[in-house]
Design a protein around this motif. Structure first.
Motif, short mmCIF file in Angstrom:
data_model
loop_
_atom_site.label_atom_id
_atom_site.label_comp_id
_atom_site.label_asym_id
_atom_site.label_seq_id
_atom_site.Cartn_x
_atom_site.Cartn_y
_atom_site.Cartn_z
N GLY A 1 0.84 -1.21 0.00
CA GLY A 1 0.00 0.00 0.00
C GLY A 1 0.87 1.25 0.00
N ALA B 1 -0.56 7.51 8.24
CA ALA B 1 -1.98 7.61 8.60
C ALA B 1 -2.27 8.89 9.39
N VAL C 1 -10.25 9.69 -0.04
CA VAL C 1 -10.37 8.44 -0.78
C VAL C 1 -9.43 7.39 -0.18
N PHE C 2 -8.22 7.79 0.18
CA PHE C 2 -7.29 6.87 0.83
C PHE C 2 -7.92 6.31 2.11
N LEU C 3 -8.44 7.21 2.95
CA LEU C 3 -9.03 6.78 4.22
C LEU C 3 -10.26 5.90 4.00
N GLY D 1 -10.58 3.79 1.62
CA GLY D 1 -10.02 2.46 1.36
C GLY D 1 -9.62 1.75 2.65
N VAL D 2 -8.97 2.49 3.56
CA VAL D 2 -8.54 1.90 4.83
C VAL D 2 -9.75 1.41 5.62
N PHE D 3 -10.83 2.15 5.57
CA PHE D 3 -12.05 1.80 6.32
C PHE D 3 -12.83 0.67 5.63
N LEU E 1 -12.04 -1.73 3.13
CA LEU E 1 -11.54 -3.09 2.89
C LEU E 1 -11.77 -4.00 4.10
N PRO E 2 -11.40 -3.56 5.31
CA PRO E 2 -11.69 -4.40 6.48
C PRO E 2 -13.19 -4.63 6.67
N LEU E 3 -14.01 -3.63 6.34
CA LEU E 3 -15.47 -3.77 6.44
C LEU E 3 -15.95 -4.88 5.50
#
Lengths: 141, 144
Positions: free
Chosen positions: A18, A32, A53-55, A57-59, A61-63
């Motif tokens: 990443g 971060a 948009v980056f954040l 993605g961070v939120f 994908l785990p969801l």
């Protein structure tokens, strides 16, 4: 327990990839606290969309992984004072130090950046002493 | 648009890696910091794993430009100021207390339950207050 290090290494490689994408494609350092903090204090207004948009993605994908791989027990503390103090210290500290585990740790150390190495030594030492004090001496966490 | 697609890809890989590696589990983070307890070495594998692709990426920046244009970040100055040390110590204390840092705090928002929401809100408040705290530090303690 015996396989935890394999997931650690695998997840670590994903984190590093990443960071590599963010650097090689966008020319940005994947930190971060900087990406989030720049939105909070307004210093990153010019790059707000990229940060959001980056954040996302961070939120997200785990969801999306939760229905596939099941929930994770995060063993988070339930003492509100600990959570609030911890959050405030992490928020203030990472912004004053201009980086956290991803920016100073992953991106800084991989560049052999002295600031990243020194920051990492200090936050690990401070974290270790905090756990000793609050777990083994005071018994709060 | 290209820039946003790459940002989503990078963020997605980061979030997935944080979940897979176990770094959104506060017990694993505090286990790494707890050298006198049941010490957990996982974090070292995560760091090591993350540094490998990142070190290759830094090598690849030499003599090139980012795919979407612009310039790569310049080598930052190596000054080890008061803010770096004070900030890192404060961050480390919070990290030890709650077992969360900014990346995992975002990645775990959807499944960590209310404690993660409380931590996240406090962290945002801290980030918002940081410029004022930094100004206060400047007034009381000389930077060098």
């Amino acid at each position: 327990m015996q396989t935890d290090w394999i997931y650690g290494l695998l997840g670590g490689l994903m984190i590093g990839m990443g960071g590599a994408v963010f650097l090689l494609a966008n020319g940005r350092i994947m930190g971060a606290s900087g990406i989030l903090g720049g939105l909070v204090d307004g210093s990153g207004r010019n790059t707000a969309r990229e940060r959001l948009v980056f954040l996302a993605g961070v939120f997200l994908l785990p969801l999306l992984m939760t229905p596939l791989f099941g929930p994770i027990d995060t063993h988070a503390p339930t003492n509100i004072a600990v959570l609030v103090a911890g959050g405030l210290l992490v928020g203030v500290g990472t912004r004053i130090a201009n980086g956290c585990t991803s920016g100073h740790g992953v991106c800084g150390i991989s560049r052999m950046n002295l600031r990243g190495i020194v920051a990492t030594v200090f936050y690990i030492l401070a974290g270790g002493l905090t756990v000793i004090l609050f777990r083994h001496i005071l018994g709060v966490i | 648009m290209q820039r946003l697609i790459f940002a989503l890809l990078a963020g997605g890989l980061f979030g997935m890696g944080l979940r897979v590696s176990g770094m959104t589990d506060t017990a694993k983070v505090q286990g790494w910091l707890d050298i006198f307890g049941n010490w957990d070495p996982t974090l070292a594998f995560v760091m090591g794993g993350a540094i490998i692709p990142m070190a290759i990426a830094w090598r690849l920046t030499e003599g090139r430009k980012p795919i979407v244009g612009g310039e790569f970040p310049a080598k930052p100055d190596q000054k080890l100021g008061r803010n770096l040390v004070v900030g890192s110590v404060l961050f480390g204390m919070g990290w030890g207390l709650a077992g969360l840092c900014p990346g995992p705090a975002v990645a775990s928002l959807s499944y960590g339950g209310w404690p993660h929401l409380v931590f996240f809100a406090a962290m945002i408040l801290g980030m918002w207050a940081a410029p004022m705290v930094r100004g206060e530090l400047d007034r009381r303690i000389p930077a060098e």
